[in-house]
Design a protein around this motif. Structure first.
Motif, short mmCIF file in Angstrom:
data_model
loop_
_atom_site.label_atom_id
_atom_site.label_comp_id
_atom_site.label_asym_id
_atom_site.label_seq_id
_atom_site.Cartn_x
_atom_site.Cartn_y
_atom_site.Cartn_z
N HIS A 119 0.83 -1.22 0.00
CA HIS A 119 0.00 0.00 0.00
C HIS A 119 0.86 1.26 0.00
N THR A 124 -1.54 3.68 -2.07
CA THR A 124 -2.95 3.30 -1.90
C THR A 124 -3.32 3.10 -0.43
N PHE A 162 -6.00 5.68 -4.67
CA PHE A 162 -4.71 6.35 -4.85
C PHE A 162 -4.69 7.68 -4.09
N ASN A 276 -3.89 3.36 -12.10
CA ASN A 276 -3.41 4.59 -11.45
C ASN A 276 -2.20 5.20 -12.17
#
Length: 340
Positions: A119, A124, A162, A276
């Motif tokens: 992450h 994220t 994001f 993203n």
């Protein structure tokens, strides 16, 4: 072209024609940069492992280092990959809080407890701040940046969306230190910079933690926080040739002079296109069929890698608000110089 000498000690300049580049088009770069990109201090263009073009401006030269800002993040990404390869870190989905056992989260904050290295790498993880309004200045005033960021982590938002966070990259630097016992600077010198001929980064003691020390004219070496963690999201200084070395390592699948530095699997994962357009601390682009991955920093510091063209463009820049987009320079003036 067959690789005879690796640019570990010195880049080999190649004849543009032999490198399948138009020398006349390359020669036009100087005027364009002086006119439209005045804060560029150095540019190195590498094709097929040889230097096709190198130029410096504003009184700078090949040995001068520049604060490359968020290009630092892509270096941190490489170090996480190296730490995984060496089994200092078990896997990319390891929980962030595993590395900070002294930190006790609020029992009600379930999100914080499940956030992983992945992450942080992919931006994220959720935070309370609005997109692109990270309170980095507040973090920099804290005695403990890691605790401050762990407090921020997991608040509001949802995991998987994001949200760009420089503080999150700083946690990754702290994770490198917690897992290897070395600062990111020390680990990079040993496992990344020295093996590929990049200049080793000295340990400069931080005299204070004001704006100039952290972001401005006093930045040197690799900035660290009050606890000694190398800054994860900015603060590294590099010269343009070494920026190009790092890009060339990635183009070669992590191999340098027949020695593995980073696993190809990590590089492929780090730069795999996704919705993203952001990999593991690398920006991703695909325009007119040209795929590129880029280490991007404020003021127009860039390491642009275009694997299909065997091309690396490294640009070192002086601080400037809202500089002209470097991709425009690459797309309009460097890619057209390729002879394919």
């Amino acid at each position: 072209m067959q690789r005879i000498e690796w640019p570990t000690t010195e880049w080999q300049a190649g004849d543009p024609a032999a490198l399948r580049m138009d020398a006349e088009k390359l020669s036009e770069l100087e005027g364009i940069i002086k006119t439209d990109y005045g804060n560029i201090n150095g540019i190195v263009v590498v094709r097929n492992g040889y230097m096709a073009y190198e130029k410096y401006y504003n009184g700078y030269g090949p040995d001068d280092t520049h604060h490359v800002a968020s290009v630092t993040k892509s270096i941190i990404s490489a170090l996480i990959g190296i730490a995984l390869d060496a089994q200092y870190i078990n896997h990319i989905d390891q929980k962030v809080l595993d590395f900070f056992p002294e930190y006790v989260p609020d029992a009600a904050d379930r999100q914080k407890q499940v956030i992983t290295i992945r992450h942080l790498l992919t931006m994220t993880a959720p935070y309370a701040f609005e997109d692109w309004h990270e309170p980095l200045d507040i973090m920099c005033m804290q005695p403990d940046w890691v605790k401050y960021t762990l407090d921020l982590l997991g608040q509001k938002g949802e995991i998987g969306a994001f949200k760009y966070s420089t503080a999150g990259a700083h946690l990754l630097s702290a994770i490198i230190t917690r897992s290897t016992g070395k600062s990111a600077r020390e680990f990079a010198n040993e496992r990344l910079f020295k093996p590929i001929g990049m200049k080793e980064i000295p340990d400069y003691e931080m005299k204070s933690f004001g704006f100039d020390d952290l972001f401005g004219k006093a930045v040197k070496g690799w900035v660290n926080d009050p606890s000694g963690n190398s800054t994860g999201g900015w603060g590294l200084t590099l010269n343009a040739r070494d920026m190009a070395r790092f890009g060339f390592l990635y183009l070669n699948g992590g191999i340098w002079d027949h020695a593995p530095i980073i696993s190809k699997t990590w590089i492929d994962e780090s730069t795999a296109m996704n919705p993203n357009k952001y990999g593991y601390l690398w920006w991703l682009g695909d325009e007119d069929g040209t795929f590129a991955y880029l280490a991007l920093g404020d003021s127009g510091n860039v390491i642009c890698c275009i694997p299909e063209k065997s091309l690396v463009v490294a640009i070192a820049s002086a601080f400037m608000l809202n500089p002209r987009d470097r991709w425009t320079l690459i797309k309009e003036h460097i890619l057209p110089a390729l002879i394919d």
